[in-house]
Design an enzyme around this catalytic site. Structure first.
Site, PDB file in Angstrom:
ATOM      1  N   SER A  68       0.796  -1.232   0.000  1.00  0.00           N
ATOM      2  CA  SER A  68       0.000   0.000   0.000  1.00  0.00           C
ATOM      3  C   SER A  68       0.828   1.282   0.000  1.00  0.00           C
ATOM      4  O   SER A  68       0.263   2.374  -0.116  1.00  0.00           O
ATOM      5  CB  SER A  68      -0.954   0.013   1.198  1.00  0.00           C
ATOM      6  OG  SER A  68      -2.057  -0.829   0.963  1.00  0.00           O
ATOM      7  N   LYS A  71       0.089   3.733  -2.702  1.00  0.00           N
ATOM      8  CA  LYS A  71      -0.936   4.777  -2.642  1.00  0.00           C
ATOM      9  C   LYS A  71      -0.345   6.181  -2.495  1.00  0.00           C
ATOM     10  O   LYS A  71      -1.053   7.175  -2.703  1.00  0.00           O
ATOM     11  CB  LYS A  71      -1.916   4.484  -1.512  1.00  0.00           C
ATOM     12  CG  LYS A  71      -2.716   3.194  -1.738  1.00  0.00           C
ATOM     13  CD  LYS A  71      -3.728   2.960  -0.627  1.00  0.00           C
ATOM     14  CE  LYS A  71      -4.575   1.727  -0.881  1.00  0.00           C
ATOM     15  NZ  LYS A  71      -3.913   0.479  -0.459  1.00  0.00           N
ATOM     16  N   SER A 128      -6.357   3.738   4.031  1.00  0.00           N
ATOM     17  CA  SER A 128      -5.646   2.921   3.037  1.00  0.00           C
ATOM     18  C   SER A 128      -6.613   2.109   2.186  1.00  0.00           C
ATOM     19  O   SER A 128      -6.362   0.948   1.847  1.00  0.00           O
ATOM     20  CB  SER A 128      -4.636   1.990   3.713  1.00  0.00           C
ATOM     21  OG  SER A 128      -3.721   1.472   2.776  1.00  0.00           O
TER      22      SER A 128
END
Length: 386
Positions: A68, A71, A128
């Protein structure tokens, strides 16, 4: 004598070299710097935000799956689009079935509803949300695949040469790769280019659809100096954390990848930040476009030209070593019009205790066109006399 506002005095030596002596009232000497702490992370990088200097590293160029952490680039592309006025925070974003079906961490979007882009950014950064990532990608570029092309283009623009994105979420894919160094580059760009958006990375919780979720960056609770950035975890990537903290006007960025637990990624990041703040200090010596001198220019419409640096000059040095810092500015003694803004007319060399740290171009901060025939004739005579 040319007196600067920061405690740096400039002396002119035959109009050739300007020696800038930095005098500071620190009573202690620079202390020895130990090796970085031995930590349980396969890859890490610690940099000073202002100068970009690397303070600690371990295999920072080995490609890994970023989970993640991806991102951060998803958000960066959205910030770029916002900055270009192609989208707006109050845009109503349609939630597709693809976004709704995303697994992993989510903000629990409902299919066939509309959500503001601002709420989606909160869900992306604080929660997230993989569903938020896909919804944003589709809103910006039509499809996630098209959005990924933007991600890779911006990565190339930033010099993230070892990065290849396949999706907007960090969903596991052996082709979806980056490095600790590239992540640090991206993190630095977010903080520098978009300070108004960066503040959101310090938010500890966000509630959407009556579901409260907490930021997974536990350093936000443990260390008041930490204000970002992003966690990540998959089986292939391990537990990752990109953290940034600011103490006494010094900001550090740590990238910790591939640890074996949530606790480990936090403790390793904390150890790296504490090491950097304990043994180093950072200083901006000159700001971007600050006028450092006004040397003579020949055959121009004016007699002097403003010179300085195209970018701010920051240095990171061992804590306590400020007294040993010197800067020397060499200016061309034969600057002749026409001169364009940004044209190099000399250089600034920064050294610490006699060791060269940095050399940067000294540039014209303004354009000076050729002067009249009378001015040229006058300057010709003056140069002959001198």
């Amino acid at each position: 004598m040319y007196q600067k506002t920061n405690p740096i005095k400039t002396f002119v030596n035959y109009a050739v070299t300007l020696v800038l002596l930095l005098s500071f009232n620190q009573a202690f000497a620079a202390k020895p710097i130990p090796s970085p702490p031995d930590v349980s992370a396969k890859n890490y990088l610690l940099i000073d935000f202002a100068s970009g200097k690397i303070l600690a590293e371990k295999e920072p160029d080995v490609q890994i799956e970023p989970a993640s952490i991806t991102k951060l680039m998803t958000a960066y592309v959205v910030y770029k689009e916002l900055d270009a006025d192609r989208i707006a925070l109050d845009d109503a974003v349609d939630i597709s079935e693809k976004a709704w079906r995303m697994g992993g961490s989510r903000m629990y979007l409902e299919v066939n509803t509309s959500v503001s882009l601002d709420d989606l950014l909160k869900g992306l950064i604080v929660q997230s949300g993989n569903d938020a990532s896909v919804a944003l990608a589709e809103h910006v570029a039509g499809t996630e695949d098209a959005f990924v092309q933007l991600m890779n283009q911006y990565a190339a623009d930033l010099g993230m040469n070892d990065t290849n994105f396949i999706n907007s979420t960090g969903w596991p894919d052996e082709r979806h790769l980056t490095t600790a160094r590239d992540i640090a580059t991206l993190s630095r760009a977010i903080i520098e280019e978009f300070p108004e958006h960066y503040r959101r990375y310090a938010e500890k919780e966000y509630t959407y659809n009556n579901i409260k979720q907490y930021n997974r960056n536990k350093l936000l609770w443990r260390d008041n100096s930490v204000d970002g950035l992003k966690t990540g975890h998959t089986e292939s990537a391990g537990y990752c954390l990109v953290a940034s903290a600011i103490r006494d006007d010094m900001r550090l960025i740590s990238v910790v990848l591939n640890t074996d637990s949530k606790k480990a990624r936090s403790s390793v990041s904390q150890a790296m930040l504490n090491y950097g703040f304990r043994f180093y200090e950072s200083h901006v010596l000159y700001d971007e476009t600050e006028v450092l001198s006004r040397p003579r220019i020949w055959n121009g419409e004016v007699q002097t030209i403003e010179v300085g640096l195209a970018n701010k000059l920051a240095v990171t040095i061992p804590r306590g070593a400020y007294d040993e810092l010197d800067a020397i500015m060499d200016i061309d003694t034969n600057i002749e019009a026409p001169v364009s803004k940004g044209q190099q007319v000399g250089e600034v060399r920064v050294s610490l205790d006699g060791e060269l740290l940095q050399t940067v171009p000294l540039v014209a901060l303004e354009t000076v066109d050729e002067g009249s025939l009378f001015q040229k004739a006058k300057d010709y005579i003056l140069r002959m006399i001198e």
